[in-house]
Design an enzyme around this catalytic site. Structure first.
Site, PDB file in Angstrom:
ATOM      1  N   LEU A 163      63.179  14.162  69.072  1.00 11.27           N
ATOM      2  CA  LEU A 163      62.374  13.023  69.529  1.00 11.27           C
ATOM      3  C   LEU A 163      61.647  13.395  70.823  1.00 11.27           C
ATOM      4  CD1 LEU A 163      65.109  10.412  68.696  1.00 11.27           C
ATOM      5  CD2 LEU A 163      62.856  10.506  67.610  1.00 11.27           C
ATOM      6  N   HIS A 164      60.749  14.368  70.706  1.00  6.69           N
ATOM      7  CA  HIS A 164      60.081  14.918  71.887  1.00  6.69           C
ATOM      8  C   HIS A 164      59.313  13.845  72.664  1.00  6.69           C
ATOM      9  CE1 HIS A 164      60.927  18.956  70.410  1.00  6.69           C
ATOM     10  NE2 HIS A 164      60.284  18.701  69.279  1.00  6.69           N
ATOM     11  N   ASP A 165      58.253  13.319  72.040  1.00  8.12           N
ATOM     12  CA  ASP A 165      57.343  12.419  72.751  1.00  8.12           C
ATOM     13  C   ASP A 165      57.967  11.065  73.092  1.00  8.12           C
ATOM     14  OD1 ASP A 165      55.518  14.461  72.588  1.00  8.12           O
ATOM     15  OD2 ASP A 165      54.490  13.651  70.847  1.00  8.12           O
TER      16      ASP A 165
END
Length: 314
Positions: A242-244
């Site tokens: 869940l980078h962003d």
């Protein structure tokens, strides 16, 4: 957690940008002033359309929020995409809404400059893609870095890359822009792979998203399930990172992460290390500590926040 946060969202949507932006719209403490698209995960034209789709997914929370097309290529290098990770359209989900309206005619960079100048010292710019729009704004308006509250960037890493062994995609896609922003007199928080790869959309978490019973949860789960296949094959993980969304959460609740001030340089020379963010964790260079770098994260608290907020959307 901040009580009131005027925000500009800049990114290259991209499925995790989409989830991140839904989190921003779902958070009552944010006032999203506008959304600007940049090249990156998908070509700019597709990213602009995707921006309109995400605003439609957010429903009334995004009513009246304008969106803008920005830079369609890096400052100096050839462009690249990540459609092998995000799918051909960048939003791999069925039954997506059509955009309610089109983008504004004004260029994204001009909008960023105008809006920041109208709100000195107030705006947090959350960048979840290559930093081309932001760097262009800083070059065209040298006063801008001193007028922003801060830039929160999902990019770089204290360790490994993902597009290459050395470089994270957003840094590699425009390293010269990243260099400009990180060396501007603006407070920068860097949320890199070293923390985002700890935040995994596991099968159990996808079920929790579906169990929200709303379209935002169902679409987020569907996109993240597509993403999971790449992460299982490439990294041996149980789901996509869940980078962003973590970058948006860092702007909302920086206490969810542990931060360390350090010098960060971006490798600009072509070769195996181009795009690498060289992070001086131990202060061995005595260079200016120009970035607050995320070095730890409370993953459970972050996902709890994401789940609660997305549950309030249609």
């Amino acid at each position: 957690m901040v009580s009131s946060l005027p925000v500009l969202l800049d990114g290259d949507p991209g499925l995790d940008d989409a989830v991140a932006w839904l989190l921003a719209f779902a958070s009552p403490e944010t006032q999203v002033l506008g959304v600007t698209a940049v090249h990156g995960n998908v070509p700019l034209q597709q990213g602009v359309r995707n921006t309109g789709v995400v605003l439609a997914l957010a429903g009334e929370r995004a009513a009246g929020v304008p969106y803008f097309a920005g830079a369609d290529r890096p400052l100096l290098r050839e462009g690249m995409t990540a459609t092998q990770v995000h799918g051909a359209t960048g939003l791999p989900a069925a039954h997506l809404p059509e955009p309610v309206r089109g983008p504004e005619a004004e260029h994204a960079v001009d909008f960023i400059i105008r809006t920041v100048r109208a709100n000195p010292g107030q705006i947090t710019l959350v960048a979840s893609g290559p930093l081309t729009n932001v760097a262009l704004a800083f070059r065209l308006a040298p006063d801008l870095p001193g007028l922003l509250r801060e830039v929160v960037w999902m990019g770089g890493s204290t360790a490994q890359g993902n597009r290459t062994p050395a470089a994270e995609f957003n840094a590699l896609a425009d390293p010269h822009a990243a260099h400009i922003v990180l060396h501007s007199p603006v407070p920068v928080r860097m949320v890199g792979l070293n923390v985002t790869m700890q935040c995994i959309a596991t099968p159990e978490r996808l079920e929790q998203l579906r169990a929200l019973g709303n379209r935002a949860g169902a679409v987020s789960a569907e996109m993240l399930e597509f993403y999971a296949g790449v992460y299982r094959e490439r990294y041996g993980l149980s789901g996509g990172a869940l980078h962003d969304p973590l970058a948006v959460a860092a702007a909302l609740s920086p206490e969810l992460l542990t931060w360390q001030a350090m010098n960060v340089e971006v490798e600009l020379s072509e070769g195996l290390n181009v795009g690498r963010t060289v992070c001086d964790l131990y202060g061995v260079t005595d260079r200016e500590k120009n970035v607050q770098v995320a070095v730890g994260v409370d993953d459970a608290a972050f996902f709890k926040l994401l789940l609660e907020r997305l549950g309030t959307l249609p």
